[in-house]
Design an enzyme around this catalytic site. Structure first.
Site, PDB file in Angstrom:
ATOM      1  CG  HIS A  59      -1.824   1.233   1.248  1.00 23.90           C
ATOM      2  ND1 HIS A  59      -2.854   1.402   0.342  1.00 23.90           N
ATOM      3  CD2 HIS A  59      -1.823   2.347   2.030  1.00 23.90           C
ATOM      4  CE1 HIS A  59      -3.460   2.552   0.585  1.00 23.90           C
ATOM      5  NE2 HIS A  59      -2.845   3.149   1.590  1.00 23.90           N
ATOM      6  CB  SER A  60       0.990   4.310   0.265  1.00 22.86           C
ATOM      7  OG  SER A  60       1.342   5.656   0.095  1.00 22.86           O
ATOM      8  CG  MET A  61       7.395   3.790   0.354  1.00 21.79           C
ATOM      9  SD  MET A  61       8.397   4.402   1.757  1.00 21.79           S
ATOM     10  CE  MET A  61       8.124   3.067   2.943  1.00 21.79           C
TER      11      MET A  61
END
Length: 251
Positions: A95-97
């Site tokens: 998720h995300s980074m």
């Protein structure tokens, strides 16, 4: 190959399921820790053994400096986990980074001849899509304001000065790593990619999420959930159901 001690520093398994045919390796967001995925592990351990990466600079690794470069982080994660990746069908979720790190670790695994079942890239624009961002250059208050705007950190933690002092160095390092990341031109995976995104995520437009299609030579699909950058919280049942369906199909 990393020693078992080195691997245990980087990976957590909250609900061991060694007899499961498949495994899921989860990569947290900037400032996140392996424990973010404890609820997901609790829901999925019946269909796969779930592992979560623990980055340096937080929780039990808070005395360690967090790398400020995605490539360095991916190298170190891969060195720690590669011994377990080929043992059984493996899926990545980030998720995300964490989505970018999942992609980069997957690239390293495939370069060594490995094969993944699928990579789930959540809450992040495609690696080739760049926005000029500078959260890592802000004051501490500026970084806290960014966290609050994303609703990704417990509000009680944001008001606890002692905890903030502990996590801010890792947060700043994570933001620097992801904000200075530039994907190698033309980088693709053989593994299928599923992009998950919230329909009101200020960090990722639907077009930017769709661009993940260009980073695989395999199958691609995009699933849009109601919510913002951390849609994962309110949409946990739907996300879990999607992952369960995939994991059951490869097991």
């Amino acid at each position: 190959m990393a020693t078992s001690t080195e691997a245990s520093r980087w990976v957590r398994c909250f609900h061991p399921a060694p007899l499961s045919r498949g495994q899921l390796l989860c990569f947290p967001h900037a400032g996140g820790s392996a424990s973010f995925y404890f609820p997901l592990s609790a829901q999925l351990f019946s269909v796969a053994e779930v592992f979560a990466v623990q980055y340096p600079g937080r929780q039990d690794r808070r005395e360690e400096a967090a790398p400020r470069d995605i490539g360095v982080m991916a190298d170190r994660i891969y060195a720690a986990v590669r011994g377990r990746l080929g043992a059984r069908p493996t899926t990545f979720f980030g998720h995300s980074m964490g989505a970018v790190l999942a992609f980069e670790v997957a690239r390293r695994f495939e370069a060594d001849g490995g094969e993944l079942s699928r990579v789930f890239a959540s809450g992040r624009r495609a690696p080739s899509r760049v926005r000029e961002e500078n959260v890592h250059l802000r004051t501490d208050d500026g970084i806290v304001a960014e966290l609050k705007s994303m609703s990704g950190t417990d509000a009680a933690l944001l008001g606890d000065e002692e905890i903030l002092r502990m996590i801010l160095p890792a947060l700043r390092s994570d933001y620097e790593a992801i904000e200075t990341y530039r994907c190698e031109p033309g980088a693709t995976l053989r593994a299928p990619i599923s992009a998950f995104t919230g329909d009101s995520d200020p960090k990722t437009s639907l077009e930017e999420a769709e661009e993940w299609r260009e980073h695989t030579t395999g199958a691609f699909d995009l699933k849009v959930f109601p919510g913002g950058h951390f849609y994962l919280g309110p949409q946990a049942p739907a996300v879990t159901a999607a992952l369960r369906e995939h994991l059951a199909s490869v097991a």
